[in-house]
Design a protein around this motif. Structure first.
Motif, short mmCIF file in Angstrom:
data_model
loop_
_atom_site.label_atom_id
_atom_site.label_comp_id
_atom_site.label_asym_id
_atom_site.label_seq_id
_atom_site.Cartn_x
_atom_site.Cartn_y
_atom_site.Cartn_z
N LYS A 35 0.87 -1.11 -0.12
CA LYS A 35 0.03 -0.12 0.08
C LYS A 35 0.77 1.19 -0.08
O LYS A 35 1.97 1.40 0.81
N LEU A 36 0.52 2.20 -0.86
CA LEU A 36 1.29 3.37 -0.83
C LEU A 36 0.88 4.24 0.47
O LEU A 36 -0.19 4.13 0.73
N THR A 37 2.06 4.80 1.26
CA THR A 37 1.67 5.65 2.07
C THR A 37 1.70 7.09 1.64
O THR A 37 2.29 7.54 0.95
N LYS A 38 1.00 7.86 2.44
CA LYS A 38 0.60 9.32 2.12
C LYS A 38 1.80 10.01 2.07
O LYS A 38 2.52 9.73 3.10
N GLN A 39 2.13 10.98 1.28
CA GLN A 39 3.38 11.67 1.16
C GLN A 39 3.04 13.00 1.96
O GLN A 39 2.09 13.55 2.29
N PRO A 40 4.39 13.53 2.75
CA PRO A 40 3.96 14.84 3.55
C PRO A 40 3.89 16.19 2.37
O PRO A 40 4.36 15.98 1.49
N ILE A 41 2.99 17.01 2.76
CA ILE A 41 2.80 18.17 1.78
C ILE A 41 3.30 19.40 2.80
O ILE A 41 2.98 19.70 4.08
N GLU B 128 -0.76 1.03 17.02
CA GLU B 128 -1.41 -0.23 16.49
C GLU B 128 -2.94 0.11 16.30
O GLU B 128 -3.59 0.50 17.28
N GLY B 129 -3.45 -0.21 15.15
CA GLY B 129 -4.74 -0.03 14.75
C GLY B 129 -5.32 1.34 14.14
O GLY B 129 -6.62 1.50 13.81
N GLN B 130 -4.43 2.33 14.14
CA GLN B 130 -4.59 3.50 13.75
C GLN B 130 -4.76 3.34 12.31
O GLN B 130 -3.95 2.70 11.42
N SER B 131 -5.72 4.19 11.57
CA SER B 131 -5.83 4.00 9.97
C SER B 131 -4.91 5.35 9.68
O SER B 131 -4.62 6.30 10.31
N GLU B 132 -4.59 5.38 8.19
CA GLU B 132 -4.01 6.40 7.42
C GLU B 132 -4.54 7.81 7.73
O GLU B 132 -3.88 8.85 8.07
N ASN B 133 -5.91 7.84 8.01
CA ASN B 133 -6.52 9.21 8.24
C ASN B 133 -6.36 9.77 9.70
O ASN B 133 -6.75 10.76 9.98
N GLU B 134 -5.70 8.90 10.48
CA GLU B 134 -5.74 9.18 12.03
C GLU B 134 -4.13 9.88 12.35
O GLU B 134 -4.09 10.01 13.37
#
Length: 194
Positions: A9-15, A64-70
């Protein structure tokens, strides 16, 4: 991998402002925190991610358990020169390499025999402006060489020749021999990272 990367899965990049950071290096490690409540011990696990980019170093601790939006990336902003004077994060340049060395320390209570384990985490940042060493919150420059990469030496004789760091530039390779293991013979062992 067995599924040829289909599960990746691609990880979001910083902006930063309007600029999306371009990844140049990456390091991941796990962290275990021991929580004691009313004599009950439980462990919380998390992942530390470090992303070297053309806009500097970014990090995040994901429980553990955090989603990418968190979670969100945090840009390291506390750099120091060899004399301890602050360096502007904008002048660090590209982070070509990032490495974290994690070592285990133990201490034994002589009365109860209880063993306490703690961990040293040392962060190494290789940028176009130098080699920086420190913790997650602040790093200090120890060399002005344009560092291109790191290798953590994790093999060797028991408690000897371990936890040293190999790092390189375009033309030179350096090997630290400064990691030290100390055992007081009474149940306390300590690593000092390079």
């Amino acid at each position: 991998t067995k599924d040829l990367g289909l599960s990746w899965k691609l990880t979001k990049q910083p902006i930063v402002g309007l600029d999306t950071a371009v990844a140049k290096s990456f390091w991941a490690s796990t962290q275990r925190d021991e929580i004691t409540t009313n004599f009950l011990v439980r462990y919380e696990w998390s992942t530390n991610l470090y992303l070297g980019t053309d806009l500097g170093l970014f990090s995040v601790n994901i429980r553990e358990g955090q989603s990418e939006n968190e979670w969100t990336w945090t840009r390291l902003s506390r750099y120091r020169d060899e004399n301890g004077a602050p360096i502007d994060e904008e002048s660090i340049g590209t982070v070509n390499a990032v490495q974290e060395i994690v070592t285990l320390n133990t201490s034994t209570d002589p009365t109860t025999g209880d063993v306490t384990k703690t961990f040293n985490r040392t962060l190494y940042v290789g940028a176009t402006t130098g080699l920086y060493v420190g913790g997650n919150g602040e790093v200090r420059r120890v060399s002005t060489d344009n560092v291109k990469g790191f290798h953590w030496i994790r093999s060797g004789a028991a408690n000897s020749n371990l936890n040293d760091l190999l790092w390189w530039t375009d033309t030179e390779v350096y090997l630290t021999h400064t990691a030290r293991f100390e055992d007081d013979g009474e149940g306390t062992t300590t690593w000092t990272n390079p």
